[in-house]
Design a protein around this motif. Sequence first.
Motif, PDB file in Angstrom:
ATOM      1  N   VAL A 124     -16.553  11.407   5.353  1.00 46.55           N
ATOM      2  CA  VAL A 124     -15.019  11.777   5.026  1.00 46.55           C
ATOM      3  C   VAL A 124     -15.252  12.062   3.373  1.00 46.55           C
ATOM      4  O   VAL A 124     -16.065  11.158   2.609  1.00 46.55           O
ATOM      5  CB  VAL A 124     -14.016  10.462   4.890  1.00 46.55           C
ATOM      6  N   ASP A 125     -14.486  13.059   2.885  1.00 47.96           N
ATOM      7  CA  ASP A 125     -14.715  13.450   1.574  1.00 47.96           C
ATOM      8  C   ASP A 125     -13.553  12.423   0.942  1.00 47.96           C
ATOM      9  O   ASP A 125     -12.391  12.520   1.212  1.00 47.96           O
ATOM     10  CB  ASP A 125     -14.201  14.897   1.406  1.00 47.96           C
ATOM     11  N   VAL A 126     -14.209  11.604  -0.121  1.00 48.76           N
ATOM     12  CA  VAL A 126     -13.343  10.776  -0.757  1.00 48.76           C
ATOM     13  C   VAL A 126     -11.933  11.545  -1.337  1.00 48.76           C
ATOM     14  O   VAL A 126     -11.139  11.105  -1.209  1.00 48.76           O
ATOM     15  CB  VAL A 126     -13.775   9.892  -1.944  1.00 48.76           C
ATOM     16  N   ASP A 127     -12.198  12.528  -2.013  1.00 47.65           N
ATOM     17  CA  ASP A 127     -11.181  13.227  -2.800  1.00 47.65           C
ATOM     18  C   ASP A 127     -10.094  13.950  -2.037  1.00 47.65           C
ATOM     19  O   ASP A 127      -8.885  13.916  -2.313  1.00 47.65           O
ATOM     20  CB  ASP A 127     -11.701  14.303  -3.747  1.00 47.65           C
ATOM     21  N   SER A 128     -10.295  14.074  -0.441  1.00 45.49           N
ATOM     22  CA  SER A 128      -9.262  14.451   0.288  1.00 45.49           C
ATOM     23  C   SER A 128      -8.405  13.715   0.952  1.00 45.49           C
ATOM     24  O   SER A 128      -7.242  13.937   1.452  1.00 45.49           O
ATOM     25  CB  SER A 128     -10.195  15.374   1.399  1.00 45.49           C
ATOM     26  N   VAL A 129      -8.862  12.039   0.861  1.00 45.25           N
ATOM     27  CA  VAL A 129      -8.066  11.136   1.252  1.00 45.25           C
ATOM     28  C   VAL A 129      -7.726  10.171   0.366  1.00 45.25           C
ATOM     29  O   VAL A 129      -8.354   8.893   0.296  1.00 45.25           O
ATOM     30  CB  VAL A 129      -8.594  10.610   2.484  1.00 45.25           C
ATOM     31  N   PRO A 130      -6.871  10.584  -0.780  1.00 48.73           N
ATOM     32  CA  PRO A 130      -6.527   9.729  -1.786  1.00 48.73           C
ATOM     33  C   PRO A 130      -5.872   8.150  -1.583  1.00 48.73           C
ATOM     34  O   PRO A 130      -6.234   7.054  -2.132  1.00 48.73           O
ATOM     35  CB  PRO A 130      -5.699  10.292  -2.690  1.00 48.73           C
ATOM     36  N   VAL A 131      -4.951   8.400  -0.266  1.00 47.93           N
ATOM     37  CA  VAL A 131      -4.504   7.187   0.339  1.00 47.93           C
ATOM     38  C   VAL A 131      -5.217   6.268   0.676  1.00 47.93           C
ATOM     39  O   VAL A 131      -5.144   5.054   0.358  1.00 47.93           O
ATOM     40  CB  VAL A 131      -3.284   7.674   1.280  1.00 47.93           C
ATOM     41  N   ASP A 181      -9.777   0.666  -1.751  1.00 49.44           N
ATOM     42  CA  ASP A 181     -10.356   0.268  -3.176  1.00 49.44           C
ATOM     43  C   ASP A 181     -11.741   0.743  -3.239  1.00 49.44           C
ATOM     44  O   ASP A 181     -12.774   0.160  -3.507  1.00 49.44           O
ATOM     45  CB  ASP A 181     -10.180  -1.158  -3.246  1.00 49.44           C
ATOM     46  N   ILE A 182     -11.996   2.164  -2.916  1.00 49.43           N
ATOM     47  CA  ILE A 182     -13.194   2.346  -2.966  1.00 49.43           C
ATOM     48  C   ILE A 182     -13.531   3.019  -4.363  1.00 49.43           C
ATOM     49  O   ILE A 182     -12.866   4.017  -4.948  1.00 49.43           O
ATOM     50  CB  ILE A 182     -13.525   3.837  -2.003  1.00 49.43           C
ATOM     51  N   THR A 183     -14.624   2.434  -5.168  1.00 49.11           N
ATOM     52  CA  THR A 183     -14.967   2.903  -6.560  1.00 49.11           C
ATOM     53  C   THR A 183     -16.392   3.346  -6.645  1.00 49.11           C
ATOM     54  O   THR A 183     -16.686   3.978  -7.693  1.00 49.11           O
ATOM     55  CB  THR A 183     -14.609   1.653  -7.308  1.00 49.11           C
ATOM     56  N   LEU A 184     -17.100   2.943  -5.508  1.00 45.89           N
ATOM     57  CA  LEU A 184     -18.652   3.366  -5.433  1.00 45.89           C
ATOM     58  C   LEU A 184     -18.746   4.013  -4.191  1.00 45.89           C
ATOM     59  O   LEU A 184     -18.485   3.620  -3.108  1.00 45.89           O
ATOM     60  CB  LEU A 184     -19.707   2.179  -5.599  1.00 45.89           C
ATOM     61  N   ILE A 185     -19.437   5.217  -4.266  1.00 45.79           N
ATOM     62  CA  ILE A 185     -19.925   5.773  -2.995  1.00 45.79           C
ATOM     63  C   ILE A 185     -21.441   6.196  -3.307  1.00 45.79           C
ATOM     64  O   ILE A 185     -21.995   6.302  -4.274  1.00 45.79           O
ATOM     65  CB  ILE A 185     -19.310   7.386  -2.919  1.00 45.79           C
ATOM     66  N   PRO A 186     -22.051   6.083  -1.974  1.00 40.09           N
ATOM     67  CA  PRO A 186     -21.600   6.127  -0.624  1.00 40.09           C
ATOM     68  C   PRO A 186     -20.979   4.700  -0.282  1.00 40.09           C
ATOM     69  O   PRO A 186     -21.755   3.913  -0.395  1.00 40.09           O
ATOM     70  CB  PRO A 186     -22.789   6.835   0.320  1.00 40.09           C
ATOM     71  N   SER A 187     -19.809   4.723   0.305  1.00 46.66           N
ATOM     72  CA  SER A 187     -19.436   3.517   1.033  1.00 46.66           C
ATOM     73  C   SER A 187     -19.206   3.902   2.514  1.00 46.66           C
ATOM     74  O   SER A 187     -18.830   4.726   3.000  1.00 46.66           O
ATOM     75  CB  SER A 187     -18.121   3.317   0.370  1.00 46.66           C
ATOM     76  N   LYS A 234     -10.660   5.958 -10.683  1.00 49.43           N
ATOM     77  CA  LYS A 234      -9.734   5.103  -9.660  1.00 49.43           C
ATOM     78  C   LYS A 234      -8.496   6.134  -9.498  1.00 49.43           C
ATOM     79  O   LYS A 234      -8.207   6.778 -10.290  1.00 49.43           O
ATOM     80  CB  LYS A 234      -9.037   3.905 -10.547  1.00 49.43           C
ATOM     81  N   VAL A 235      -8.089   6.018  -8.294  1.00 49.14           N
ATOM     82  CA  VAL A 235      -6.736   6.648  -7.776  1.00 49.14           C
ATOM     83  C   VAL A 235      -5.427   6.341  -8.578  1.00 49.14           C
ATOM     84  O   VAL A 235      -5.249   4.978  -8.316  1.00 49.14           O
ATOM     85  CB  VAL A 235      -6.642   6.676  -6.182  1.00 49.14           C
ATOM     86  N   LYS A 236      -4.699   7.263  -9.090  1.00 48.05           N
ATOM     87  CA  LYS A 236      -3.778   6.776  -9.822  1.00 48.05           C
ATOM     88  C   LYS A 236      -2.396   6.832  -8.868  1.00 48.05           C
ATOM     89  O   LYS A 236      -2.519   7.433  -7.950  1.00 48.05           O
ATOM     90  CB  LYS A 236      -3.356   7.791 -10.989  1.00 48.05           C
ATOM     91  N   GLY A 237      -1.642   5.965  -9.217  1.00 47.77           N
ATOM     92  CA  GLY A 237      -0.535   5.694  -8.363  1.00 47.77           C
ATOM     93  C   GLY A 237      -0.869   4.786  -7.333  1.00 47.77           C
ATOM     94  O   GLY A 237      -1.760   4.308  -6.732  1.00 47.77           O
ATOM     95  N   GLY A 238       0.400   4.685  -6.460  1.00 50.35           N
ATOM     96  CA  GLY A 238       0.246   3.668  -5.263  1.00 50.35           C
ATOM     97  C   GLY A 238       0.121   2.318  -5.803  1.00 50.35           C
ATOM     98  O   GLY A 238      -0.618   1.580  -4.838  1.00 50.35           O
ATOM     99  N   LYS A 239       0.398   1.660  -7.003  1.00 52.65           N
ATOM    100  CA  LYS A 239       0.338   0.326  -7.200  1.00 52.65           C
ATOM    101  C   LYS A 239       0.991  -0.713  -6.463  1.00 52.65           C
ATOM    102  O   LYS A 239       0.765  -1.529  -5.924  1.00 52.65           O
ATOM    103  CB  LYS A 239       0.534   0.202  -8.620  1.00 52.65           C
TER     104      LYS A 239
END
Lengths: 110, 316
Positions: free
Chosen positions: A22-29, A35-41, B272-277
């Motif tokens: 999965v591309d991290v940027d495509s699924v921000p939710v 809480d993904i901050t380091l890749i690869p996860s 970090k992804v902004k928003g959604g706090k």
Amino acid sequence: MLYLQLEKASVDLSNMAVIYCVDVDSVPVYTQYFDITLIPSTLFFFNAQHMKVDWGSQDNTKYIGNFKKKQHFIDVIETIYRGAMKGKFMVTSPLDPRDIYKYDLLYKEI
Amino acid sequence: MNSSTKSTSFIQFRYCKLCKISHKYKNKKHIYSLRHQQILINILSKFRKKIEDSQLILKNPVIMKLGWESDVTIWCYFCEESIQKHSTLEDCTVVCGSFIRHLALRQHIEKMNEFFWENILNKTTKLHYFIDEADSIIFKNKVEKAAQKFCEKQKQDISKNAEKIKTAALNHQLISQYHLQQKKQHQNLTTNQNSTTNQNSTTNQNPTTNQGFTNQSCATSHNFTASQNLTINQTPTFQRLEPNRQIDSLIEEAPQISTARKTSFGLTVIPKVKGGKEKGNIHTGAVPPWLQPDNTSSQTSTIGPSLHDYQAHCFC
């Protein structure tokens, strides 16, 4: 390279698991939720249930970094599969702590 | 039969592990070969460099955090085995500890002698490839002291960090208190404005109730001056909350834990992804995104044919 390891292991694990990259940027939710901050996860699921693994590191919600060997990944999947079939949501890692990637995470309540 | 078995003990060829070729065992020709000699020079110089590095540490032991370079190994050319470079204590790592211990072993010295004998090397250089047992004992004692110092220093660092975090948390609490109080005051002001408009209308209708109101207003005047304009039926809403209670309520409203700082070697750090706090995350046990109701798709689209179409289909 993690994706190469996963690709190689996917054939051996075809009876137990399906692997998705999965591309991290495509699924921000999901990035925010997990809480993904380091890749690869690497995240593990069983029947839409997120599986946690006690790696002996700070984060037990996901595996951060590469696996040293393909066999390590296969062992992890097998352990998770067996645990999940018994109804567990959290299993203990079968890997040697020396084989787990070292990182530092500081959690903060915001 | 006996004579035949005895004759098999003769070894014609031997495998050289350095050159990775088989050679005749009987003569020493291979040992003097250019290739073998070159390899010998290379490996001995390489190994000597590593030993010299560890000898520097022998005088001043270096202690690092637990897990530091935990999987680094050194190949011992004499013993033909890989050795862990660093040794670990309860809560710290001794740099080159395991390697130094190995160099002082009797087995290592024996193997080294054997290696020198087999490869016909200069015996005077032997001194560079092992460490005295006495030195290793001194090193061990030094390590114990250094480890104690390191642990004490680490504890101090942890306490310092804890103090820093405490002060930061206190600041955060004060800010949150201030914001909460301001919010409450703003809410009260708006309610008072509404109440004054109502009161004006009630005083015109019922002048007798005005006296009772003034008595109550005196009791609550220390809280807020605008409360003098309250009507009798209204209970005063401006109660001073305790600071701890305010913070607790704040935490209950939006509890969330997330990664504040991350450090790693060889991993990609993503912003970090902004928003959604307010949504929460996996650490707070929030509902996962795939279990949350999807408002857009399910409400608008209808599944299957309508009743009219279905009846038409059944009767036709």
